[in-house]
Design a protein around this motif. Sequence first.
Motif, PDB file in Angstrom:
ATOM      1  N   LYS A 290     -42.176  60.317  42.780  1.00 17.60           N
ATOM      2  CA  LYS A 290     -43.590  60.163  43.086  1.00 17.60           C
ATOM      3  C   LYS A 290     -43.866  60.636  44.503  1.00 17.60           C
ATOM      4  O   LYS A 290     -42.992  60.635  45.356  1.00 17.60           O
ATOM      5  CB  LYS A 290     -44.012  58.703  42.937  1.00 17.60           C
ATOM      6  N   VAL A 291     -45.120  61.014  44.727  1.00 17.69           N
ATOM      7  CA  VAL A 291     -45.535  61.398  46.075  1.00 17.69           C
ATOM      8  C   VAL A 291     -45.609  60.145  46.938  1.00 17.69           C
ATOM      9  O   VAL A 291     -46.134  59.112  46.509  1.00 17.69           O
ATOM     10  CB  VAL A 291     -46.914  62.085  46.045  1.00 17.69           C
ATOM     11  N   SER A 292     -45.094  60.223  48.172  1.00 15.08           N
ATOM     12  CA  SER A 292     -45.142  59.075  49.075  1.00 15.08           C
ATOM     13  C   SER A 292     -45.193  59.566  50.520  1.00 15.08           C
ATOM     14  O   SER A 292     -44.778  60.680  50.833  1.00 15.08           O
ATOM     15  CB  SER A 292     -43.927  58.164  48.879  1.00 15.08           C
ATOM     16  N   GLY A 293     -45.709  58.697  51.381  1.00 18.93           N
ATOM     17  CA  GLY A 293     -45.728  59.015  52.807  1.00 18.93           C
ATOM     18  C   GLY A 293     -46.581  60.216  53.165  1.00 18.93           C
ATOM     19  O   GLY A 293     -46.251  60.963  54.090  1.00 18.93           O
ATOM     20  N   ALA A 294     -47.697  60.400  52.460  1.00 20.64           N
ATOM     21  CA  ALA A 294     -48.564  61.546  52.764  1.00 20.64           C
ATOM     22  C   ALA A 294     -49.149  61.410  54.173  1.00 20.64           C
ATOM     23  O   ALA A 294     -49.502  60.312  54.619  1.00 20.64           O
ATOM     24  CB  ALA A 294     -49.694  61.645  51.741  1.00 20.64           C
ATOM     25  N   SER A 295     -49.236  62.521  54.873  1.00 17.07           N
ATOM     26  CA  SER A 295     -49.766  62.492  56.246  1.00 17.07           C
ATOM     27  C   SER A 295     -50.400  63.832  56.587  1.00 17.07           C
ATOM     28  O   SER A 295     -50.020  64.877  56.041  1.00 17.07           O
ATOM     29  CB  SER A 295     -48.659  62.177  57.252  1.00 17.07           C
ATOM     30  N   VAL A 296     -51.369  63.775  57.489  1.00 18.00           N
ATOM     31  CA  VAL A 296     -51.953  64.983  58.084  1.00 18.00           C
ATOM     32  C   VAL A 296     -51.751  64.869  59.585  1.00 18.00           C
ATOM     33  O   VAL A 296     -52.251  63.929  60.221  1.00 18.00           O
ATOM     34  CB  VAL A 296     -53.451  65.134  57.758  1.00 18.00           C
ATOM     35  N   ALA A 316     -43.424  63.026  51.217  1.00 23.22           N
ATOM     36  CA  ALA A 316     -42.123  62.958  50.547  1.00 23.22           C
ATOM     37  C   ALA A 316     -42.338  62.988  49.046  1.00 23.22           C
ATOM     38  O   ALA A 316     -43.440  62.758  48.544  1.00 23.22           O
ATOM     39  CB  ALA A 316     -41.408  61.669  50.963  1.00 23.22           C
ATOM     40  N   GLY A 317     -41.269  63.273  48.303  1.00 24.06           N
ATOM     41  CA  GLY A 317     -41.367  63.358  46.853  1.00 24.06           C
ATOM     42  C   GLY A 317     -41.575  64.780  46.392  1.00 24.06           C
ATOM     43  O   GLY A 317     -41.414  65.743  47.149  1.00 24.06           O
ATOM     44  N   SER A 318     -41.933  64.933  45.135  1.00 23.25           N
ATOM     45  CA  SER A 318     -42.148  66.250  44.544  1.00 23.25           C
ATOM     46  C   SER A 318     -43.608  66.647  44.719  1.00 23.25           C
ATOM     47  O   SER A 318     -44.498  66.068  44.092  1.00 23.25           O
ATOM     48  CB  SER A 318     -41.782  66.240  43.054  1.00 23.25           C
ATOM     49  N   VAL A 319     -43.844  67.600  45.608  1.00 21.84           N
ATOM     50  CA  VAL A 319     -45.215  68.032  45.903  1.00 21.84           C
ATOM     51  C   VAL A 319     -45.566  69.223  45.023  1.00 21.84           C
ATOM     52  O   VAL A 319     -44.903  70.265  45.076  1.00 21.84           O
ATOM     53  CB  VAL A 319     -45.364  68.399  47.387  1.00 21.84           C
ATOM     54  N   PHE A 320     -46.583  69.062  44.185  1.00 13.85           N
ATOM     55  CA  PHE A 320     -47.019  70.155  43.316  1.00 13.85           C
ATOM     56  C   PHE A 320     -48.273  70.840  43.850  1.00 13.85           C
ATOM     57  O   PHE A 320     -48.353  72.051  43.878  1.00 13.85           O
ATOM     58  CB  PHE A 320     -47.282  69.623  41.893  1.00 13.85           C
ATOM     59  N   THR A 321     -49.253  70.044  44.252  1.00 17.51           N
ATOM     60  CA  THR A 321     -50.521  70.624  44.717  1.00 17.51           C
ATOM     61  C   THR A 321     -51.008  69.906  45.963  1.00 17.51           C
ATOM     62  O   THR A 321     -50.694  68.733  46.195  1.00 17.51           O
ATOM     63  CB  THR A 321     -51.621  70.524  43.638  1.00 17.51           C
ATOM     64  N   ARG A 322     -51.793  70.630  46.753  1.00 21.43           N
ATOM     65  CA  ARG A 322     -52.474  70.070  47.920  1.00 21.43           C
ATOM     66  C   ARG A 322     -53.931  70.519  47.864  1.00 21.43           C
ATOM     67  O   ARG A 322     -54.202  71.706  47.679  1.00 21.43           O
ATOM     68  CB  ARG A 322     -51.845  70.559  49.225  1.00 21.43           C
ATOM     69  N   GLU A 323     -54.833  69.572  48.028  1.00 22.40           N
ATOM     70  CA  GLU A 323     -56.264  69.876  48.052  1.00 22.40           C
ATOM     71  C   GLU A 323     -56.854  69.287  49.325  1.00 22.40           C
ATOM     72  O   GLU A 323     -56.612  68.123  49.653  1.00 22.40           O
ATOM     73  CB  GLU A 323     -56.972  69.292  46.826  1.00 22.40           C
ATOM     74  N   ASN A 343     -51.309  75.903  50.854  1.00 17.22           N
ATOM     75  CA  ASN A 343     -52.290  74.903  51.311  1.00 17.22           C
ATOM     76  C   ASN A 343     -51.684  73.825  52.206  1.00 17.22           C
ATOM     77  O   ASN A 343     -52.348  72.830  52.506  1.00 17.22           O
ATOM     78  CB  ASN A 343     -53.010  74.236  50.138  1.00 17.22           C
ATOM     79  N   ARG A 344     -50.467  74.026  52.649  1.00 15.05           N
ATOM     80  CA  ARG A 344     -49.836  73.015  53.528  1.00 15.05           C
ATOM     81  C   ARG A 344     -50.458  73.030  54.917  1.00 15.05           C
ATOM     82  O   ARG A 344     -50.560  71.993  55.570  1.00 15.05           O
ATOM     83  CB  ARG A 344     -48.331  73.289  53.628  1.00 15.05           C
ATOM     84  N   GLU A 345     -50.891  74.202  55.385  1.00 12.28           N
ATOM     85  CA  GLU A 345     -51.361  74.328  56.761  1.00 12.28           C
ATOM     86  C   GLU A 345     -52.804  74.821  56.788  1.00 12.28           C
ATOM     87  O   GLU A 345     -53.143  75.842  56.183  1.00 12.28           O
ATOM     88  CB  GLU A 345     -50.470  75.296  57.530  1.00 12.28           C
ATOM     89  N   LEU A 346     -53.652  74.068  57.492  1.00 11.58           N
ATOM     90  CA  LEU A 346     -55.046  74.458  57.722  1.00 11.58           C
ATOM     91  C   LEU A 346     -55.153  74.883  59.183  1.00 11.58           C
ATOM     92  O   LEU A 346     -54.923  74.081  60.090  1.00 11.58           O
ATOM     93  CB  LEU A 346     -55.994  73.287  57.437  1.00 11.58           C
ATOM     94  N   SER A 347     -55.512  76.161  59.402  1.00 14.76           N
ATOM     95  CA  SER A 347     -55.555  76.708  60.756  1.00 14.76           C
ATOM     96  C   SER A 347     -56.984  77.048  61.148  1.00 14.76           C
ATOM     97  O   SER A 347     -57.761  77.557  60.332  1.00 14.76           O
ATOM     98  CB  SER A 347     -54.687  77.977  60.857  1.00 14.76           C
ATOM     99  N   PHE A 348     -57.313  76.769  62.411  1.00 11.44           N
ATOM    100  CA  PHE A 348     -58.597  77.139  62.999  1.00 11.44           C
ATOM    101  C   PHE A 348     -58.309  78.178  64.081  1.00 11.44           C
ATOM    102  O   PHE A 348     -57.589  77.893  65.042  1.00 11.44           O
ATOM    103  CB  PHE A 348     -59.293  75.934  63.630  1.00 11.44           C
ATOM    104  N   SER A 349     -58.861  79.377  63.935  1.00 14.24           N
ATOM    105  CA  SER A 349     -58.609  80.429  64.926  1.00 14.24           C
ATOM    106  C   SER A 349     -59.316  80.132  66.240  1.00 14.24           C
ATOM    107  O   SER A 349     -58.804  80.434  67.319  1.00 14.24           O
ATOM    108  CB  SER A 349     -59.068  81.784  64.384  1.00 14.24           C
ATOM    109  N   SER A 364     -50.477  65.821  45.162  1.00 14.08           N
ATOM    110  CA  SER A 364     -50.293  65.236  43.837  1.00 14.08           C
ATOM    111  C   SER A 364     -49.222  65.965  43.043  1.00 14.08           C
ATOM    112  O   SER A 364     -48.852  67.110  43.332  1.00 14.08           O
ATOM    113  CB  SER A 364     -51.616  65.260  43.057  1.00 14.08           C
ATOM    114  N   ASN A 365     -48.689  65.251  42.066  1.00 14.64           N
ATOM    115  CA  ASN A 365     -47.861  65.810  40.989  1.00 14.64           C
ATOM    116  C   ASN A 365     -48.210  65.032  39.729  1.00 14.64           C
ATOM    117  O   ASN A 365     -49.015  64.082  39.785  1.00 14.64           O
ATOM    118  CB  ASN A 365     -46.371  65.763  41.355  1.00 14.64           C
ATOM    119  N   PRO A 366     -47.667  65.371  38.561  1.00  9.91           N
ATOM    120  CA  PRO A 366     -48.059  64.661  37.330  1.00  9.91           C
ATOM    121  C   PRO A 366     -47.754  63.168  37.340  1.00  9.91           C
ATOM    122  O   PRO A 366     -48.272  62.430  36.505  1.00  9.91           O
ATOM    123  CB  PRO A 366     -47.261  65.394  36.243  1.00  9.91           C
ATOM    124  N   LEU A 367     -46.921  62.704  38.270  1.00 10.55           N
ATOM    125  CA  LEU A 367     -46.592  61.286  38.317  1.00 10.55           C
ATOM    126  C   LEU A 367     -47.525  60.483  39.217  1.00 10.55           C
ATOM    127  O   LEU A 367     -47.828  59.334  38.936  1.00 10.55           O
ATOM    128  CB  LEU A 367     -45.148  61.090  38.798  1.00 10.55           C
TER     129      LEU A 367
END
Length: 511
Positions: A290-296, A316-323, A343-349, A364-367
């Motif tokens: 499962k996805v855990s410890g999400a952070s920005v 941590a865990g199996s990362v499938f998508t980032r929105e 989609n892991r990195e959002l950059s501002f020029s 998220s992932n299916p779990l």
Amino acid sequence: MQRKCQPSNFDCPDKCEPLAALNISVRKCRTTFVLRENRDYFVCCSFVFCRVSTVDPLSLCLSPGLTEGAGVLPDGPLNAAVRETVMFTTNLTPGTPFQSVTWKFGPENIFRFYGSNLTAPEYEGRITFFMSTGSLELRNLALTDRGDYSVDMFIAEARPQSGRTRLDVYEPVSNVTVTSSSTELVEFNSSVSLSCSSSGSSLSFLWLNSSSEVTGSDRVQITDGGSTLTIINVTRYDQGPFRCRVSNPFSEGTSKEVNLSISFGKFSFNSIYFCSCFYIFHLIFCPTEKVSGASVTSPSNLPIEGNSFRLICDAAGSVFTREWRKGVLDLTLTVNMTLTNNNRELSFSSLNKEDKGDYSCIISNPLSSEEAKYSMIVIYGPETVQITGPSQIHVGGTFKLTCSAASVPTAKYTWMPNTGAIVNSAVIYRNNTELYDSGNYYCEARNDITGRRSSAVHELTVTHTVPPGCSGGCIAGIVIAVLVVLGVVAAIVWYCFHNKKAVQRKKSFTT
């Protein structure tokens, strides 16, 4: 630019004097030139400092000691499009007294000024020469106009000048299209190639999956100079939409979106129950954790307006998508934003004030899924410094001046009044003002984080007389005067009324 003089059997004189054989007058000067009688006969004096007044400067041969002038053209390359116009602008002062000017494309003369204009036949109608600066305009460009351009100038009473630059001519980008080798695909069993085509020249290609840049990996190949994208063993997350962005130094264009139809196989529903029961047979379908410890987080320094900035979304865990979202809405990328690395990195020029807000990343992932948030406060200012307060008061009065500015964090203020006493405050007061309090009051706002400063000035005038208007005593006097006038009028009316009645009674008694 130097070139050897044409050989001749003419013996140079040991002093400057008229040369009867050439029928041209010679006078002493500082530079050695080639003497020319006609196009086929040159005379070179390497040691006698002579100049022929009637010599065509374009035929002069510089001696080894004469150096070429500093470049008069801007650094290249200059970029222009087919059928457009380009201006080769020199850096000379308008009104320079040219004796001659020669423009070249590669080794070939395309324009020459020597008393009159002479344009190469193939450039007729395409060239305009600007006599004031020696600049040249070239119109109706073609791809064959791409190359090196140079200019040689001879100026009265000055050393020769020259310059060189490069012109790159591009066919504008247009008709960008993407074609797919197949649109009906099966997950993990099919591969697909997307080909991007476009009109234009010197093209560069960039592939986008939704708003994220597609980069090469073991499963993703970008070939043919970037125009072909190949995905091996597609997954359900490769559906797109895909777009191809084509550019050259002059223009760019983007294709329409292409979506891939990917079937998930016989057990395409792939519920959590299926994943847990058939995990051993379909390992590649199912996340292991499962996805855990999400952070920005941000590896950048403070978010200051005008600086670049990055946000990293991880878990941590199996990362499938980032929105990504801003507030409660899906994030809409602006011109200064870029999403990369799936989609892991959002950059501002370059940050601006409008970039402030609450950002969230849903992993998220299916779990399972988790959301992480980041509140961005953009540091800026100070700007728009303003001073509010009276501009005129009378002697003995009181005034208050307030300084304000748009700034995050709040700006610090310093007053520099005409008295010279510095005040570190946003507000300045004065009681019992005197005439010497008149003058300019300066307020400076500063932001210690951005390091920026801004200021404003306010002019105050202290006068002897009371400004237009009426005090409380004035108003009381007016009221009393009005009451006195009304009393007098009432007395007169009463007197007239009673006097009239007395006359009437007297008449009645007489009768």
